[in-house]
Design an enzyme around this catalytic site. Structure first.
Site, PDB file in Angstrom:
ATOM      1  CE  LYS A  22       0.567  -4.704 -27.927  1.00  0.00           C
ATOM      2  NZ  LYS A  22      -0.330  -6.043 -27.718  1.00  0.00           N
ATOM      3  CG  ASN A  23      -3.325  -6.425 -31.363  1.00  0.00           C
ATOM      4  OD1 ASN A  23      -2.505  -7.012 -30.718  1.00  0.00           O
ATOM      5  ND2 ASN A  23      -4.484  -5.636 -31.081  1.00  0.00           N
ATOM      6  NE  ARG A  96      -1.607 -14.733 -24.485  1.00  0.00           N
ATOM      7  CZ  ARG A  96      -1.928 -15.857 -23.914  1.00  0.00           C
ATOM      8  NH1 ARG A  96      -1.237 -16.173 -23.091  1.00  0.00           N
ATOM      9  NH2 ARG A  96      -2.837 -16.733 -24.507  1.00  0.00           N
ATOM     10  CG  ASP A 120      -1.274  -6.580 -20.430  1.00  0.00           C
ATOM     11  OD1 ASP A 120      -0.299  -6.064 -19.933  1.00  0.00           O
ATOM     12  OD2 ASP A 120      -1.960  -6.277 -21.524  1.00  0.00           O
ATOM     13  CG  ASP A 313      -6.998  -5.076 -26.657  1.00  0.00           C
ATOM     14  OD1 ASP A 313      -6.927  -5.727 -25.767  1.00  0.00           O
ATOM     15  OD2 ASP A 313      -5.885  -5.394 -27.486  1.00  0.00           O
ATOM     16  CG  MET A 335     -11.028 -13.129 -24.875  1.00  0.00           C
ATOM     17  SD  MET A 335     -10.295 -12.094 -26.165  1.00  0.00           S
ATOM     18  CE  MET A 335     -11.516 -11.935 -27.420  1.00  0.00           C
TER      19      MET A 335
END
Length: 427
Positions: A22-23, A96, A120, A313, A335
């Site tokens: 995904k990233n 985002r 999120d 994550d 974070m």
């Protein structure tokens, strides 16, 4: 609105194919803007966030063909033209990750106006590092009501940028902005994650020369004035976060599940943590097989950090594993100050856990979990709820299934294939 209904308390078995990252998908989709030709991406995760970004690209003139069964997206940007509209703004607000379009669009077209993007609600994630970097490259930053306007009438110019924090998306955005800048850009305190590296390798196929890939100092030679018109193909890397999330699922449910399509080099810290806890597994060149435990799980300290440490994550699903481990586990989320809400969801199921402050929590185990009504607070918290529901005795209901869909493709279907009793239904 949709919900998941889960009947838990049993072991699972079988194989799960890990999705493409995904990233990596989101920044590389954004980077295709730099190519006026045709780009074919393979090993694509067909998740909501990626499809929302595709909708923005299509609205701006990209011709896109989706082949879900082949995990493929083909993009032709020969008629791409970013234009202002309320529809485009609404799409930006949903995601985002849409902020990743700013770098390539500003670099290639010299201007962009957007609202602040959504995503999120896991804490303050300031975009200062992005905008400060764009200004360093010569962009003019203006605010108009709720919109942000960036322009570079004479084009961007290479510069030295020292990020105020090691931000993945800021690093990616500034790499893409530097791709069409004049001269050399140096980015210090750059993020080093596998998906940042994948973006760099993709840009390399477009002729962008980047030195220092995988390090905290990047040197990018800009291609100002060049028209990139390539027909190219790029295979996205496997999703290391999904790999670790599913490994936590298999371990917590004491299941035998083989995870295929992984890259072991991306999950070194995760594998060390699984060994420390006592999860029984076998590692291959492209698979991770979780097996039945041979000893009692032990408590551990779960601390996320800069790659190659555990990623933020990857931590939430490991909290379910902590509820099944002997002793006191510490979770340290450095974070995001709003991410630990999933601890309270686990407490609803009988977990012995407490949030100490915005960045730390304790879980004391082992404790049996019982089915409950849970919320998908964000993508990873939603996955944590699914894992907890599979561990728990009785029925668990998870609201806002669509939040989980943003990061996990057809997760209910994939889990049913290994024996999970999970179904999706209207709320």
């Amino acid at each position: 609105m949709e919900i998941f209904k889960i009947k838990g308390g049993k072991s699972l078995s079988g194989e799960i194919l890990v999705s493409g990252s995904k990233n990596a998908c989101l920044p590389i989709l954004a980077a295709t803007v730099l190519n006026s030709g045709t780009t074919k991406l393979t090993n694509v995760p067909f998740i909501k966030d990626a499809l929302t970004l595709v909708e923005i690209l299509k609205f701006w003139g990209a011709e896109i063909v989706l082949k879900e069964n082949q995990r493929e997206i083909k993009i032709n940007n020969s008629n791409f033209e970013p234009k202002e509209s309320e529809l485009a703004n609404e799409l930006f607000r949903k995601l985002r990750g849409s902020i990743l379009l700013v770098g390539p669009v500003l670099s290639k077209f010299g201007k962009i106006k957007i609202p602040l993007p959504g995503g999120d609600l896991i804490g303050a994630r300031p975009l200062d590092a992005h905008f400060d970097g764009f200004v360093k490259l010569g962009a003019i930053l203006e605010k108009e009501d709720s919109l942000i306007k960036l322009s570079a009438p004479k084009g961007l110019v290479g510069s030295k940028i020292v990020l105020k924090e090691i931000s993945v998306t800021a690093t990616e955005n500034l790499i893409m902005a530097a791709a069409f800048a004049r001269g050399e850009t140096i980015i210090k305190l750059a993020a080093t994650e596998p998906h940042v590296q994948d973006l760099c390798f993709f840009l390399g196929k477009l002729g962008v020369k980047i030195q220092g890939i995988g390090s905290h100092i990047l040197r990018i030679q800009g291609l100002a004035g060049k028209d990139l018109n390539f027909n190219l193909e790029h295979q996205l890397i496997p999703d290391s976060d999904e790999t670790m999330n599913l490994a936590a699922l298999a371990g917590a449910t004491r299941s035998e599940i083989a995870l295929r399509n992984i890259n072991p080099d991306f999950i070194d810290a995760g594998l060390l943590k699984l060994e420390e806890i006592g999860v029984n597994f076998e590692l291959g060149r492209d698979f991770l097989a979780i097996k039945k435990p041979t000893r009692v799980y032990q408590a551990a300290k779960y601390q996320c950090g800069l790659y190659p440490k555990l990623m933020s994550d990857q931590i939430p699903p490991l909290a379910v594993l902590a509820t099944q481990a002997q002793g006191v586990s510490m979770i340290q989320e450095w974070m995001y100050e709003g991410r630990l809400g999933y601890i309270n969801e686990l407490v609803k199921m009988g977990a012995n856990g407490v949030i100490l402050d915005p960045h730390r929590a304790l879980i004391i185990g082992p404790t049996p979990l019982q089915g409950a009504e849970l919320k998908s607070l964000d993508i990873r918290a939603g996955m944590t709820a699914i894992i907890a529901g599979l561990v728990a005795e009785g029925e668990t209901t998870i609201s806002d299934a669509q939040v989980i869909d943003r990061g996990f493709e057809k997760i209910d279907k994939r889990l049913r294939q290994v024996g999970a009793e999970i179904k999706r239904q209207a709320a």
